[in-house]
Motif scaffolding. Structure first.
Motif, mmCIF file in Angstrom:
data_model
loop_
_atom_site.group_PDB
_atom_site.id
_atom_site.type_symbol
_atom_site.label_atom_id
_atom_site.label_comp_id
_atom_site.label_asym_id
_atom_site.label_seq_id
_atom_site.Cartn_x
_atom_site.Cartn_y
_atom_site.Cartn_z
ATOM 1 N N ALA A 121 -15.455 7.713 8.538
ATOM 2 C CA ALA A 121 -14.980 6.091 7.736
ATOM 3 C C ALA A 121 -14.069 6.589 6.814
ATOM 4 O O ALA A 121 -12.981 6.036 6.519
ATOM 5 C CB ALA A 121 -16.188 5.507 7.561
ATOM 6 N N ASN A 122 -14.644 7.810 5.858
ATOM 7 C CA ASN A 122 -13.984 8.161 4.943
ATOM 8 C C ASN A 122 -14.341 9.798 4.383
ATOM 9 O O ASN A 122 -15.246 9.765 4.471
ATOM 10 C CB ASN A 122 -14.494 7.181 3.646
ATOM 11 N N ILE A 171 -22.995 5.323 9.774
ATOM 12 C CA ILE A 171 -23.390 3.977 9.091
ATOM 13 C C ILE A 171 -22.409 3.026 9.281
ATOM 14 O O ILE A 171 -21.376 3.251 9.274
ATOM 15 C CB ILE A 171 -23.650 4.287 7.669
ATOM 16 N N HIS A 178 -19.751 10.345 11.577
ATOM 17 C CA HIS A 178 -18.801 8.871 11.877
ATOM 18 C C HIS A 178 -17.709 9.216 10.698
ATOM 19 O O HIS A 178 -17.717 9.777 9.530
ATOM 20 C CB HIS A 178 -19.685 7.731 11.295
ATOM 21 N N ARG A 235 -7.764 8.013 -1.017
ATOM 22 C CA ARG A 235 -9.237 7.314 -1.114
ATOM 23 C C ARG A 235 -9.578 7.634 0.032
ATOM 24 O O ARG A 235 -11.190 7.312 0.207
ATOM 25 C CB ARG A 235 -8.889 5.951 -1.221
ATOM 26 N N ARG A 255 -5.085 -5.705 2.572
ATOM 27 C CA ARG A 255 -4.959 -4.217 2.571
ATOM 28 C C ARG A 255 -5.953 -3.303 2.194
ATOM 29 O O ARG A 255 -6.247 -2.251 2.435
ATOM 30 C CB ARG A 255 -3.967 -4.031 1.213
ATOM 31 N N GLY A 256 -7.192 -4.055 1.746
ATOM 32 C CA GLY A 256 -8.275 -3.544 1.396
ATOM 33 C C GLY A 256 -9.206 -3.052 2.629
ATOM 34 O O GLY A 256 -9.938 -2.167 2.674
ATOM 35 N N VAL A 271 -5.990 -1.117 6.453
ATOM 36 C CA VAL A 271 -5.401 0.241 6.508
ATOM 37 C C VAL A 271 -6.501 1.310 6.837
ATOM 38 O O VAL A 271 -6.209 2.382 7.279
ATOM 39 C CB VAL A 271 -4.873 0.860 5.194
ATOM 40 N N LEU A 272 -7.791 0.833 7.202
ATOM 41 C CA LEU A 272 -8.919 1.934 7.122
ATOM 42 C C LEU A 272 -9.337 2.116 8.829
ATOM 43 O O LEU A 272 -10.039 3.035 8.805
ATOM 44 C CB LEU A 272 -10.178 1.238 6.560
ATOM 45 N N VAL A 291 -20.455 -0.720 0.315
ATOM 46 C CA VAL A 291 -20.673 0.036 1.460
ATOM 47 C C VAL A 291 -20.554 1.603 1.225
ATOM 48 O O VAL A 291 -21.638 2.299 1.621
ATOM 49 C CB VAL A 291 -19.537 -0.361 2.603
ATOM 50 N N PHE A 292 -19.513 1.953 0.357
ATOM 51 C CA PHE A 292 -19.553 3.353 0.099
ATOM 52 C C PHE A 292 -20.971 3.858 -0.504
ATOM 53 O O PHE A 292 -21.485 4.859 -0.168
ATOM 54 C CB PHE A 292 -18.341 3.598 -0.751
ATOM 55 N N ARG A 352 -14.206 11.212 1.821
ATOM 56 C CA ARG A 352 -14.879 11.594 0.755
ATOM 57 C C ARG A 352 -16.580 11.327 1.017
ATOM 58 O O ARG A 352 -17.327 12.043 0.230
ATOM 59 C CB ARG A 352 -14.678 10.287 -0.362
ATOM 60 N N THR A 384 1.056 -1.282 -0.017
ATOM 61 C CA THR A 384 0.108 -0.086 0.141
ATOM 62 C C THR A 384 0.933 1.074 -0.063
ATOM 63 O O THR A 384 2.055 1.189 0.136
ATOM 64 C CB THR A 384 -0.677 0.114 1.262
ATOM 65 N N SER A 385 0.232 2.526 0.062
ATOM 66 C CA SER A 385 1.187 3.539 -0.147
ATOM 67 C C SER A 385 0.364 4.778 0.756
ATOM 68 O O SER A 385 -0.776 4.843 0.846
ATOM 69 C CB SER A 385 1.371 4.049 -1.508
ATOM 70 N N GLY A 390 -15.888 -2.898 0.000
ATOM 71 C CA GLY A 390 -15.725 -1.465 0.356
ATOM 72 C C GLY A 390 -16.707 -0.639 -0.555
ATOM 73 O O GLY A 390 -17.605 0.371 -0.143
ATOM 74 N N LYS A 391 -16.651 -0.813 -1.972
ATOM 75 C CA LYS A 391 -17.429 -0.086 -2.956
ATOM 76 C C LYS A 391 -18.826 -0.155 -2.722
ATOM 77 O O LYS A 391 -19.520 0.947 -2.776
ATOM 78 C CB LYS A 391 -17.001 -0.569 -4.149
HETATM 79 O O1 UT7 Z 1 -17.607 2.356 8.858
HETATM 80 C C1 UT7 Z 1 -18.248 1.558 8.308
HETATM 81 C C2 UT7 Z 1 -18.388 1.917 6.746
HETATM 82 N N1 UT7 Z 1 -17.524 1.828 5.996
HETATM 83 C C3 UT7 Z 1 -17.068 2.651 5.027
HETATM 84 O O2 UT7 Z 1 -17.852 3.784 4.892
HETATM 85 C C4 UT7 Z 1 -16.229 2.322 3.887
HETATM 86 C C5 UT7 Z 1 -16.961 2.605 2.670
HETATM 87 N N2 UT7 Z 1 -15.971 2.445 1.580
HETATM 88 C C6 UT7 Z 1 -14.679 3.094 1.386
HETATM 89 O O3 UT7 Z 1 -14.389 3.920 2.278
HETATM 90 C C7 UT7 Z 1 -14.019 2.762 0.065
HETATM 91 O O4 UT7 Z 1 -14.816 1.828 -0.792
HETATM 92 C C8 UT7 Z 1 -12.618 2.265 0.304
HETATM 93 C C9 UT7 Z 1 -11.751 3.216 0.964
HETATM 94 C C10 UT7 Z 1 -12.631 1.129 1.375
HETATM 95 C C11 UT7 Z 1 -11.878 1.634 -1.023
HETATM 96 O O5 UT7 Z 1 -11.832 2.849 -1.835
HETATM 97 P P1 UT7 Z 1 -12.401 2.513 -3.334
HETATM 98 O O6 UT7 Z 1 -12.109 3.926 -4.211
HETATM 99 O O7 UT7 Z 1 -13.844 1.976 -3.448
HETATM 100 O O8 UT7 Z 1 -11.258 1.485 -3.795
HETATM 101 P P2 UT7 Z 1 -11.457 0.114 -4.386
HETATM 102 O O9 UT7 Z 1 -11.925 -0.747 -3.346
HETATM 103 O O10 UT7 Z 1 -12.446 -0.056 -5.824
HETATM 104 O O11 UT7 Z 1 -10.269 -0.228 -4.938
HETATM 105 C C12 UT7 Z 1 -9.449 0.241 -6.006
HETATM 106 C C13 UT7 Z 1 -8.146 -0.185 -6.302
HETATM 107 C C14 UT7 Z 1 -8.211 -1.735 -6.532
HETATM 108 O O12 UT7 Z 1 -7.049 -2.443 -7.415
HETATM 109 P P3 UT7 Z 1 -7.401 -2.191 -9.091
HETATM 110 O O13 UT7 Z 1 -8.520 -3.580 -8.921
HETATM 111 O O14 UT7 Z 1 -8.280 -1.015 -9.239
HETATM 112 O O15 UT7 Z 1 -6.181 -2.799 -9.646
HETATM 113 C C15 UT7 Z 1 -7.830 -2.112 -4.980
HETATM 114 O O16 UT7 Z 1 -7.198 -3.771 -4.993
HETATM 115 O O17 UT7 Z 1 -7.277 0.000 -5.255
HETATM 116 C C16 UT7 Z 1 -6.493 -1.126 -4.619
HETATM 117 N N3 UT7 Z 1 -6.497 -1.017 -3.124
HETATM 118 C C17 UT7 Z 1 -5.428 -0.621 -2.706
HETATM 119 N N4 UT7 Z 1 -4.206 -0.108 -3.226
HETATM 120 C C18 UT7 Z 1 -3.412 0.520 -2.319
HETATM 121 C C19 UT7 Z 1 -7.469 -1.650 -1.982
HETATM 122 N N5 UT7 Z 1 -6.884 -1.275 -0.820
HETATM 123 C C20 UT7 Z 1 -5.668 -0.580 -1.283
HETATM 124 C C21 UT7 Z 1 -4.532 -0.325 -0.377
HETATM 125 N N6 UT7 Z 1 -3.455 0.239 -1.051
HETATM 126 N N7 UT7 Z 1 -4.533 -0.150 1.132
#
Ligand code: UT7
Length: 323
Positions: free
Chosen positions: A252-253, A310, A250, A37, A152-153, A156-157, A218-219, A255, A29-30, A215-216
């Motif tokens: 969480a994110n 939520i 809350h 995100r 990692r998905g 990190v959150l 839930v988002f 965005r 991750t980075s 994640g997507k």
């Molecule tokens: O409190 C409970 C409620 N929870 C929430 O509200 C969480 C809601 N969801 C979110 O906040 C977002 O969906 C996340 C932050 C979890 C993820 O963001 P996203 O923009 O939906 O990313 P994604 O899951 O679609 O992943 C995009 C890319 C993927 O790679 P590919 O398939 O596009 O190549 C993931 O594998 O980012 C990759 N990825 C990561 N890269 C670097 C996923 N986790 C990581 C990571 N570091 N930690």
């Protein structure tokens, strides 16, 4: 008319701070990805042997100090957590004993990231019905213990921490100008059970399990449901978004938070953000954010606060509080 008026708030965060850069040394991750995100820069992680109850007790003591009250003054503790010390009894009973409270009731409420809103509404209802007069509502979590550090998905959150508020029954005029809790709106949708859950439990697997999230998905639900529930709670109180002084969401994110702020037409400086420092601490995130904004002087007596959250269930809700 009885109102539940907030007398004080407190918070506690474990000492150890883990930056995004530190995580990036052990997983793929980075700092850039995490910040872009989610807005998260760091999180606090509980020490070995430091339990949810320990965080809760420290936050509660600070809330009681601010309220000028003692544990023995309380007749209700509602501890909101999805990461209890033990399967039973309620972690709230450990807090009760530590604070020297020997009367009334102490129990846990489990609505994950919506926990604090649910807990606040339970305590408020008990105060309004005469079942309690002085209540502590705590959000406390050690999510680091239920994370799959190879994923990692999700790993990190989240972070660990606790926050608490003291509520006291007071007479009010029954108007939106009264201090205290004005309205709540609560929802859940069990059809979404499988998009955010822990894959273990005493009845199903006899294990504790680890957090799993789409994640997507839930988002998407978060953006839509938060926008709806903030409108609903304002309608219930006969208020509009123009009346809000602070959005305390809350965390969480960033965005998702920005989306709710925009929906309400609030300028960004009216939205309390702590996700950068605390990450997602589930039920603890709202009282942790609240404590920051109260103690840095932003939130002042008489201000109108809108809280919302939520999480798994899905469960969500919002509360309006006149500080
Ligand atoms: O409190 C409970 C409620 N929870 C929430 O509200 C969480 C809601 N969801 C979110 O906040 C977002 O969906 C996340 C932050 C979890 C993820 O963001 P996203 O923009 O939906 O990313 P994604 O899951 O679609 O992943 C995009 C890319 C993927 O790679 P590919 O398939 O596009 O190549 C993931 O594998 O980012 C990759 N990825 C990561 N890269 C670097 C996923 N986790 C990581 C990571 N570091 N930690």
């Amino acid at each position: 008319m009885i109102r539940s008026v907030v007398q004080g708030c407190g918070a506690y965060l474990p000492e150890r701070v883990v930056s995004n850069a530190e995580l990036a040394r052990t997983m793929d991750t980075s700092d850039e990805w995490i910040q872009q995100r989610t807005g998260i820069r760091q999180r606090h992680i509980a020490a070995e042997g430091e339990f949810t109850s320990h965080l809760a007790i420290k936050a509660s003591q600070r809330a009681l100090d601010q309220a000028g009250l003692k544990g023995s003054d309380l007749d209700l503790i509602v501890l909101c957590t999805a990461t209890p010390d033990l399967t039973f009894p309620a972690t709230a009973t450990r807090v009760q004993a530590a604070l020297g409270m020997t009367k009334g009731a102490a129990f846990d409420v489990q609505a994950v990231c919506a926990g604090f809103i649910y807990g606040l509404s339970v305590a408020d209802s008990m105060i309004k019905s005469g079942l309690a007069s002085t209540a502590l509502v705590i959000g406390a979590e050690t999510f680091s213990r239920i994370l799959d550090w190879s994923d990692r998905g999700t790993s990190v959150l989240f972070g660990d921490g606790a926050g608490a508020v003291v509520l006291k029954a007071e007479q009010g005029e029954g108007t939106a100008h009264d201090r205290g809790i004005l309205a709540h709106a609560l929802h859940s949708d069990g059809r979404q059970h499988d998009i955010l859950y822990v894959d273990g439990g005493p009845s199903s697997t006899r294990t504790t399990g680890l957090l799993r999230m789409e994640g997507k998905e839930v988002f998407k639900h978060a953006v839509v449901n938060m926008a709806a529930v903030v409108g609903e709670v304002l309608d219930k109180a006969g208020l509009t978004s123009k009346d809000i002084d602070w959005l305390v969401p809350h965390q969480a994110n960033k965005r998702i938070i920005d989306g709710t702020g925009r929906k309400l037409g609030l300028p960004p400086e009216r939205v309390v953000i702590t996700v950068d420092r605390h990450a997602n601490t589930s039920a603890a995130s709202i009282p942790l954010a609240l404590e920051v904004a109260v103690n840095d002087g932003r939130v002042k007596r008489g201000d109108l606060l809108l809280m919302e959250g939520i999480g798994g269930g899905l469960a969500w809700g919002a509360s309006l509080v006149r500080w």
